[in-house]
Design a protein around this motif. Structure first.
Motif: not given
Ligand SMILES: NC(=O)c1ccc[n+]([C@@H]2O[C@H](COP(=O)([O-])OP(=O)(O)OC[C@H]3O[C@@H](n4cnc5c(N)ncnc54)[C@H](OP(=O)(O)O)[C@@H]3O)[C@@H](O)[C@H]2O)c1
Length: 371
Positions: A198-220
């Motif tokens: 995981x980390x910058x440059x990850x082309x799979x977006x797997x772990x990245x999903x969690x911070x990215x989705x959290x950033x949108x806020x609301x019910x998760x």
């Protein structure tokens, strides 16, 4: 193949398929890494240095004063290292550019097919002091058992198969290890087996999903329970240890994974909240319910999550050799910073995680089932 192995590997299917602070006043400061010791400058050949993990290794090697040659087909990120020598070739019968050349160390990042790894190891082993093969924790036969580097490896009935699928990926990587081991003397052979990188440059977006989705806020929607474990490795920690192995002549086989039980989904949630500052209301949906909506553990829909089962993969052997794992919060934070540099056509189509409409659908059904 056992059903647990099949489920576990399926969750990592994207592997086989593949391919400054962001409003986070509360984010932990990056942990200071020990200054690297003085090293002999090395000449390093990187097979596959322009994908996701390769560039991190190349940059760390250059930072330590080593020189790097790249070998690849010229299809991926060609403009990344214009100042480095690049030998163009295909691992599939196209190693001519490497004939007669010598390097101190070879990092084999792009070996998925046993024949390719055998060919390069046979050619390069006599002309290098270290051959380091990047493998995977998917090599283990029983992913639900307590795993260390001596655990039994998956096998494949037909060893001539070269097609990489979510089912053959792990057994083929295990066979790649075996083929390389037959060519490279033990004292100059290193195998690293990373879990989800995981980390910058990850082309799979797997772990990245969690911070990215959290950033949108609301019910998760959060899967399973807050205590469910998650094992990952930050790409920069993997890169550091890779170059350590060359500098310090570390031979042997090492899992690259944060310690079992050290990181749970509730830790991830807290990290994601801290690095985004978002107002998020977690709704924990049981593994069984998610399974009935084709999003259960093993489906890969909620990435890097395997439910509460499994006894974990030990990374102790590498830690004993100096492997350092940064706090996962730092990984989440740096993913967001990197993500914000990407073009809209890339960020508008995340490659993993629950799509918004599917998340809303499952949440509505879950709430109804609870009322
Ligand atoms: N991502 C994860 O979570 C994860 C987890 C565990 C292990 N791993 C291991 O990490 C490695 C993947 O690293 P990655 O994602 O950075 O790289 P990658 O996408 O698999 O490989 C990309 C690099 O390899 C070169 N390449 C690909 N096929 C080639 C061929 N036939 N001949 C010559 N060069 C070739 C590419 O350049 P060209 O396209 O220009 O040739 C590029 O430089 C693999 O060994 C994988 O098994 C990954």
């Amino acid at each position: 193949m056992t059903s647990s192995r099949r489920d576990f590997i399926k969750a990592g299917a994207a592997i086989a398929a593949g391919a400054g602070l962001t409003g986070c006043a509360e984010a932990e400061k990056p942990q200071a890494l020990p200054e690297p010791k003085a090293h002999q400058p090395l000449e390093i050949l990187v097979l596959g240095g322009t994908g996701f993990i390769g560039p991190h290794m190349v940059r760390e090697a250059l930072r330590r004063g080593h020189s790097v040659t790249l070998f690849n087909r010229g299809r991926t990120n060609n403009a990344l290292f214009p100042d480095l020598e690049t030998i163009k070739g295909d691992r599939n019968n196209g190693l001519d550019g490497l004939v007669g050349r010598k390097w101190d160390a070879v990092i084999d990042n792009s070996g998925y097919v046993p024949r390719h790894v055998q060919d390069s190891a046979r050619l390069l082993a006599p002309n290098c002091d270290r051959y380091l093969y990047i493998s995977t924790v998917a090599v283990y036969e029983d992913p639900m058992s307590a795993i260390d580097e001596d655990s039994p490896l998956a096998t494949i009935d037909d060893e001539t198969i070269e097609k990489v699928t979510w089912e053959t990926y792990g057994p083929l990587k295990a066979l790649c290890e075996k083929r390389a081991a037959a060519e490279v003397p033990e004292e100059k052979f290193t195998i690293l087996r990373p879990t989800y990188i995981c980390g910058p440059g990850d082309r799979t977006d797997r772990f990245s999903y969690y911070p990215l989705r959290t950033r949108k806020g609301g019910e998760m929607l959060w899967p399973g329970t807050p205590d469910d474990p998650m094992q990952i490795v930050d790409v920069r920690d993997l890169a550091n240890f890779t170059i350590d192995c060359l500098d310090r002549r570390i031979s042997g086989t090492f899992n690259m994974v944060n310690p079992p039980g050290s990181f749970t989904l509730s830790d991830l949630l807290e990290d994601c909240k801290a690095v985004t500052g978002a107002e998020v209301e977690p709704v924990w949906v049981s593994a069984e319910f998610l399974a009935s909506h084709e999003a259960g553990p093993g489906s890969g829909v909620l990435p890097c999550w395997h439910g509460s089962g499994g006894r974990g993969v030990s990374g102790d052997r590498a830690i004993a050799k100096g492997m350092h794992h940064r706090p996962e919060r730092e990984t989440a934070r740096d993913i967001l910073t990197w993500w914000d540099t990407l073009p809209e056509e890339r960020t508008s189509q995340p490659r993993a995680g629950l799509a918004a409409d599917k998340e809303a659908e499952i949440l509505a059904a879950w709430k109804e089932s609870q009322s």
